[in-house]
Motif scaffolding. Structure first.
Motif, PDB file in Angstrom:
ATOM      1  N   GLN A  56       0.874  -1.246   0.009  1.00 37.07           N
ATOM      2  CA  GLN A  56      -0.186   0.065   0.014  1.00 37.07           C
ATOM      3  C   GLN A  56       0.848   1.229  -0.044  1.00 37.07           C
ATOM      4  OE1 GLN A  56      -2.584  -0.656   3.453  1.00 37.07           O
ATOM      5  NE2 GLN A  56      -4.178  -1.556   2.018  1.00 37.07           N
ATOM      6  N   GLU A  57       2.046   1.060   0.570  1.00 40.64           N
ATOM      7  CA  GLU A  57       3.003   2.275   0.541  1.00 40.64           C
ATOM      8  C   GLU A  57       3.389   2.849  -0.780  1.00 40.64           C
ATOM      9  OE1 GLU A  57       4.462   4.472   2.699  1.00 40.64           O
ATOM     10  OE2 GLU A  57       4.413   3.534   4.602  1.00 40.64           O
ATOM     11  N   PHE A  58       3.063   1.812  -1.838  1.00 43.03           N
ATOM     12  CA  PHE A  58       3.601   2.121  -3.084  1.00 43.03           C
ATOM     13  C   PHE A  58       2.388   2.065  -4.146  1.00 43.03           C
ATOM     14  CE2 PHE A  58       7.347   0.739  -1.148  1.00 43.03           C
ATOM     15  CZ  PHE A  58       8.228   1.181  -1.516  1.00 43.03           C
ATOM     16  N   ILE A  92       7.274   3.984  -9.560  1.00 45.95           N
ATOM     17  CA  ILE A  92       7.521   4.539  -8.275  1.00 45.95           C
ATOM     18  C   ILE A  92       8.872   4.790  -8.004  1.00 45.95           C
ATOM     19  CG2 ILE A  92       6.857   4.736  -6.020  1.00 45.95           C
ATOM     20  CD1 ILE A  92       4.162   3.395  -6.855  1.00 45.95           C
ATOM     21  N   ILE A  93       9.484   3.353  -8.041  1.00 43.78           N
ATOM     22  CA  ILE A  93      10.943   3.260  -7.565  1.00 43.78           C
ATOM     23  C   ILE A  93      11.924   4.150  -8.587  1.00 43.78           C
ATOM     24  CG2 ILE A  93      13.092   1.814  -7.642  1.00 43.78           C
ATOM     25  CD1 ILE A  93      10.796  -0.576  -6.990  1.00 43.78           C
ATOM     26  N   LYS A  94      11.543   4.220  -9.700  1.00 42.40           N
ATOM     27  CA  LYS A  94      12.306   5.088 -10.765  1.00 42.40           C
ATOM     28  C   LYS A  94      12.188   6.486 -10.612  1.00 42.40           C
ATOM     29  CE  LYS A  94      12.672   6.291 -15.618  1.00 42.40           C
ATOM     30  NZ  LYS A  94      12.480   7.567 -15.474  1.00 42.40           N
ATOM     31  N   HIS A  95      10.731   6.993  -9.950  1.00 45.38           N
ATOM     32  CA  HIS A  95      10.511   8.332  -9.426  1.00 45.38           C
ATOM     33  C   HIS A  95      11.380   8.666  -8.348  1.00 45.38           C
ATOM     34  CE1 HIS A  95       8.273  12.103  -9.528  1.00 45.38           C
ATOM     35  NE2 HIS A  95       8.232  11.881  -8.450  1.00 45.38           N
ATOM     36  N   LEU A  96      11.426   7.891  -7.340  1.00 39.80           N
ATOM     37  CA  LEU A  96      12.261   8.244  -6.172  1.00 39.80           C
ATOM     38  C   LEU A  96      13.612   8.214  -6.476  1.00 39.80           C
ATOM     39  CD1 LEU A  96      10.136   5.972  -3.945  1.00 39.80           C
ATOM     40  CD2 LEU A  96      10.157   8.366  -3.687  1.00 39.80           C
TER      41      LEU A  96
END
Length: 372
Positions: A56-58, A92-96
């Motif tokens: 849910q965090e992602f 999301i990982i890519k954005h972070l």
């Protein structure tokens, strides 16, 4: 738990430019335990994508929530276990990574899904490490038989070798009583080839891939004929190739192809198959007999030698090609490695007919422990 690859991962993570580390391996090879060991002296935040609460965090995130995430876990390494369980998280990982320079350690057992999603989003941004079932040295260190910087002696190695060749070396097996090994390997393999295959590869006919795996287990170390497999498993040739890809990308098998300085001389249309863990292989052929009484001793030794050499090369971070040589005239070399130079290996049950003057290194029951 001592793992030989842990120091390499620790050194890589400590580099300032390191951002994304990917750890791949067969399920239950100890990826989660390894990451926790790596994180002992690092600030890490661990998410397990087997858990809905962690996923849910992602999910349903936006620019503001990502900014909040980056502040909450500032200067921490974000660890995501079983990242393939939520493919959409890669964006999301890519954005972070891009916007906040956050660092990640990602683990997974399905290379198929991970590379499909990470390959596009994080191409060129991550370093891959492979984790294999336990080596002989790792087993002996964990049993306090030897220290981390010591090599096993002959007698200790021979005792463990018999178990290794029959029941494999998955970490869970080391915590069981001998009478429990067969049932564990049965449950493990059946889950791997049914539930996991369905979940990862979205294959509806898991019975077909199970049948294919059994036929492959019977042909370890032999040249594989795809037409033959197609007929025996009653599936089309394209499906055989597709299923082989899935089994390999889930780290269940490894294919070995012919290598030669003269490509025309080698047989290029066939390949060999080895199993990442011999316990899985022996369950599939329905044979947990003692090594001394088996008819497939040569196949077991060759499988152990091939996977042991491959593990050492991967853990050392070597760039290499690995396969075998077999000419049209029938001459054969079991294992060929091309790295800084060429290495040739022959696997024999005994020392009979071994030439000491040859450039070939001979692997026998007496010295095989040195290779894994």
């Amino acid at each position: 738990m001592y793992r030989e690859i842990s120091q390499s991962i620790k050194k890589f993570i400590q580099k300032p430019e390191t951002r994304v580390v990917l750890i791949l391996g067969l399920r239950q090879t100890g990826k989660t335990t390894l990451v926790k060991k790596v994180c002992e002296k690092e600030k890490c935040q661990i998410f397990n994508f087997d858990l809905i609460s962690d996923r849910q965090e992602f999910s349903e995130v936006n620019r503001h929530s990502l900014a909040d995430f980056s502040q909450r876990f500032k200067n921490r390494i974000i660890v995501i276990d079983e990242v393939q369980k939520m493919p959409e998280a890669t964006e999301i990982i890519k954005h972070l990574y891009d916007q906040y320079k956050m660092r990640f350690i990602l683990t997974g057992s399905s290379e198929l899904k991970i590379r499909k999603n990470l390959g596009d989003s994080l191409a060129g941004r991550f370093r891959t490490f492979r984790l294999y079932p336990l080596s002989l040295r790792e087993i002996l260190v964990q049993e306090n038989k030897i220290s981390e910087n010591k090599k096993p002696d002959y007698e200790l190695a021979q005792i463990k070798l018999q178990k290794y060749l029959i029941y494999g070396s998955l970490p869970a097996v080391e915590n069981l009583e001998p009478e429990e090994y067969p049932l564990f390997l049965k449950d493990f393999t059946e889950t791997l080839l049914s539930k996991d295959i369905l979940e990862v590869a979205e294959i509806k006919k898991s019975t077909k891939i199970y049948a294919l795996a059994r036929f492959l287990a019977m042909q370890v170390g032999q040249l594989v004929n795809v037409n033959e497999l197609s007929m025996m498993a009653e599936i089309s040739r394209p499906s055989v190739y597709n299923y082989l890809d899935i089994l390999e990308q889930m780290n269940i098998i490894q294919r070995a192809y012919p290598l030669s300085t003269n490509e025309r001389q080698a047989i290029s249309e066939k390949f060999k198959v080895y199993f990442t863990d011999l316990g899985i292989r022996n369950f599939l052929v329905g044979n947990f007999e003692n090594f001394a009484t088996r008819l497939d001793r040569g196949a077991l030794l060759e499988n152990a030698a091939y996977m042991g050499i491959k593990r050492k090369l991967d853990y050392a971070g070597k760039i290499y090609k690995m396969g075998f040589f077999r000419s049209k005239t029938g001459s054969e070399i079991d294992i060929v490695v091309k790295a800084d130079k060429e290495y040739l290996y022959e696997v024999k049950l005994t020392k009979k007919n071994i030439s000491l003057k040859s450039q070939i290194k001979y692997i026998t029951l007496e010295n095989i422990w040195q290779y894994f």
